[in-house]
Design an enzyme around this catalytic site. Sequence first.
Site, PDB file in Angstrom:
ATOM      1  N   ARG A 174      32.939  10.981  50.170  1.00  0.00           N
ATOM      2  CA  ARG A 174      32.317  10.441  48.945  1.00  0.00           C
ATOM      3  C   ARG A 174      32.081   8.944  49.059  1.00  0.00           C
ATOM      4  NH1 ARG A 174      35.453  14.171  45.848  1.00  0.00           N
ATOM      5  NH2 ARG A 174      34.339  16.146  46.113  1.00  0.00           N
ATOM      6  N   CYS A 190      39.883   6.041  53.271  1.00  0.00           N
ATOM      7  CA  CYS A 190      39.841   6.742  54.553  1.00  0.00           C
ATOM      8  C   CYS A 190      38.463   6.544  55.176  1.00  0.00           C
ATOM      9  CB  CYS A 190      40.093   8.226  54.348  1.00  0.00           C
ATOM     10  SG  CYS A 190      41.536   8.557  53.333  1.00  0.00           S
ATOM     11  N   ASP A 198      32.101  23.338  55.379  1.00  0.00           N
ATOM     12  CA  ASP A 198      31.352  23.178  54.130  1.00  0.00           C
ATOM     13  C   ASP A 198      29.885  23.099  54.529  1.00  0.00           C
ATOM     14  OD1 ASP A 198      31.424  22.984  51.337  1.00  0.00           O
ATOM     15  OD2 ASP A 198      33.168  21.663  51.482  1.00  0.00           O
ATOM     16  N   CYS A 246      40.297   4.383  45.130  1.00  0.00           N
ATOM     17  CA  CYS A 246      41.458   4.902  45.876  1.00  0.00           C
ATOM     18  C   CYS A 246      42.323   3.698  46.214  1.00  0.00           C
ATOM     19  CB  CYS A 246      41.032   5.572  47.176  1.00  0.00           C
ATOM     20  SG  CYS A 246      39.943   6.975  46.926  1.00  0.00           S
ATOM     21  N   ASP A 294      32.967  16.828  57.784  1.00  0.00           N
ATOM     22  CA  ASP A 294      31.571  16.877  57.334  1.00  0.00           C
ATOM     23  C   ASP A 294      30.755  15.728  57.938  1.00  0.00           C
ATOM     24  OD1 ASP A 294      31.877  19.107  55.571  1.00  0.00           O
ATOM     25  OD2 ASP A 294      33.012  17.785  54.242  1.00  0.00           O
ATOM     26  N   ARG A 332      28.845  24.377  41.267  1.00  0.00           N
ATOM     27  CA  ARG A 332      28.225  25.071  42.401  1.00  0.00           C
ATOM     28  C   ARG A 332      28.679  26.510  42.480  1.00  0.00           C
ATOM     29  NH1 ARG A 332      28.297  21.545  47.333  1.00  0.00           N
ATOM     30  NH2 ARG A 332      26.342  20.989  46.336  1.00  0.00           N
ATOM     31  N   TYR A 333      29.977  26.720  42.376  1.00  0.00           N
ATOM     32  CA  TYR A 333      30.528  28.073  42.500  1.00  0.00           C
ATOM     33  C   TYR A 333      30.519  28.749  41.119  1.00  0.00           C
ATOM     34  CZ  TYR A 333      32.059  26.285  47.006  1.00  0.00           C
ATOM     35  OH  TYR A 333      32.084  25.745  48.254  1.00  0.00           O
ATOM     36  N   LYS A 360      31.596  26.600  50.946  1.00  0.00           N
ATOM     37  CA  LYS A 360      32.567  26.713  52.047  1.00  0.00           C
ATOM     38  C   LYS A 360      32.399  28.054  52.756  1.00  0.00           C
ATOM     39  CE  LYS A 360      36.070  24.038  49.669  1.00  0.00           C
ATOM     40  NZ  LYS A 360      35.350  24.018  48.366  1.00  0.00           N
ATOM     41  N   CYS A 409      35.907   9.535  54.676  1.00  0.00           N
ATOM     42  CA  CYS A 409      35.725  10.066  53.314  1.00  0.00           C
ATOM     43  C   CYS A 409      34.312  10.615  53.103  1.00  0.00           C
ATOM     44  CB  CYS A 409      35.994   8.954  52.307  1.00  0.00           C
ATOM     45  SG  CYS A 409      35.785   9.500  50.620  1.00  0.00           S
ATOM     46  N   ARG A 433      34.003  27.782  38.894  1.00  0.00           N
ATOM     47  CA  ARG A 433      34.769  26.546  38.997  1.00  0.00           C
ATOM     48  C   ARG A 433      33.847  25.344  39.185  1.00  0.00           C
ATOM     49  NH1 ARG A 433      34.872  30.070  42.891  1.00  0.00           N
ATOM     50  NH2 ARG A 433      34.789  29.505  45.096  1.00  0.00           N
TER      51      ARG A 433
END
Length: 402
Positions: free
Chosen positions: A129, A124, A325, A120, A288, A107-108, A332, A127, A111
């Site tokens: 994702r 959480c 975001d 995981c 988010d 995207r950037y 961001k 999360c 990077r």
Amino acid sequence: MRAGHWKDVRSEDWQSLQWQLRNLIRTPRRLAELLELPAGEAAAVQQLEKQFRFAISPYYFSLIDCADPGDPIRRMIVPSSLESSGGGSHDPLSEKDDRVAPGLTHRYPDRVLFVVTSFCSSYCRFCIRKRNWKTSDAASTRAEIDQAVAYLRAHEEVRDVLLSGGDPLTLPLDQLDYILAQIRSVKHVEFVRIGSREPVMLPMRITDDLLRVLDRNGSPWINTHFNHPREITEEAAKACEKLARTGIPLNNQTVLLAGVNDDIATMKDLVRRLLGIRVRPYYLYHCDPVIGASHFRTSVWKGVEIIEALRGHTTGLAVPTFVVDAPGGAGKIPLTPNYLVSAAPGRVVLRNFEGVILGYSDQDSVAPSAASHSVTDVAQSGGQPLIPLGQPHYERRNERKP
Ligand code: SF4
């Protein structure tokens, strides 16, 4: 630190990664044995299990104050009926829209994000994702990893690779070693970062074997993910110390979560304690709009208010950048309190951390002190605006006043 449930577990077992993984809490029945669930919650947890993954390490569970239904650690990790309240999307940052190879989001400009697992050790509830919990889009096979690395090789503009997941530090060590070595073989990639919550939720994961893998792969940077000061335990501190001694720079990303850390005192305590374990607060993320997490979202202003209370009031190194975001993959956006009140040729008007408003010469030609406005001025101005200095027509008006 061990709650009553595990007080008889031998210390070697408690500190062992294998023991923790063998004893993960992963069924609603086991959860109900450990925690008194309010009426209706047990059924909600059963239902949610079908929709979202659920696992908690005994270590992380032991941080919960079981007597407090609103306990912040509990809120982050124990499924709740609030998750069914609607709103949010499966991919709030549209990462899939910028997917260029298995697990790879570009995207950037310079990077990439490289999702290498959907696993995981604990999940959480906020999360972003969760989409990977059902159908993973991580690069998990050698062929997929090689395909992603081939993209990196072909794109010389990429100089920074962020490994994420799931949690990359939960990978089998030979796989993590392979991924890191492959990325390092790409000459134009200057550095690699790993996002991990293992130092927080399963610090036993930071074993000597893991450190050796990281060390021989150039000690990639690690972004930890502490959200609450109570997560900074003796075990977590030790894990971070081991990483730091291996030469790994540690930065922390916190998510701003309602009922967890959305108050100034908690956040101040968190960032100070992070510095105490040599972890630099890096980002504070606005939560988010991911599915099942609307009860965690705060106003954007809450984040700005927290930064306002930190900047100047505690060490600058402890102040993270607050970011939203942007939806649709717009990236961001940093948000800060406004310290630049206005600008005019040769002069700006600034506000300091105490709310004092003052003029500042941009050209050395005017003494800044002559131009200052303070909060007292505002209070005494009788509702009149504070006029920026150096604005000719306002100065002329003043001259015309009797
Ligand atoms: S550790 Fe990270 S990737 Fe895993 S569930 Fe938590 S926020 Fe999501």
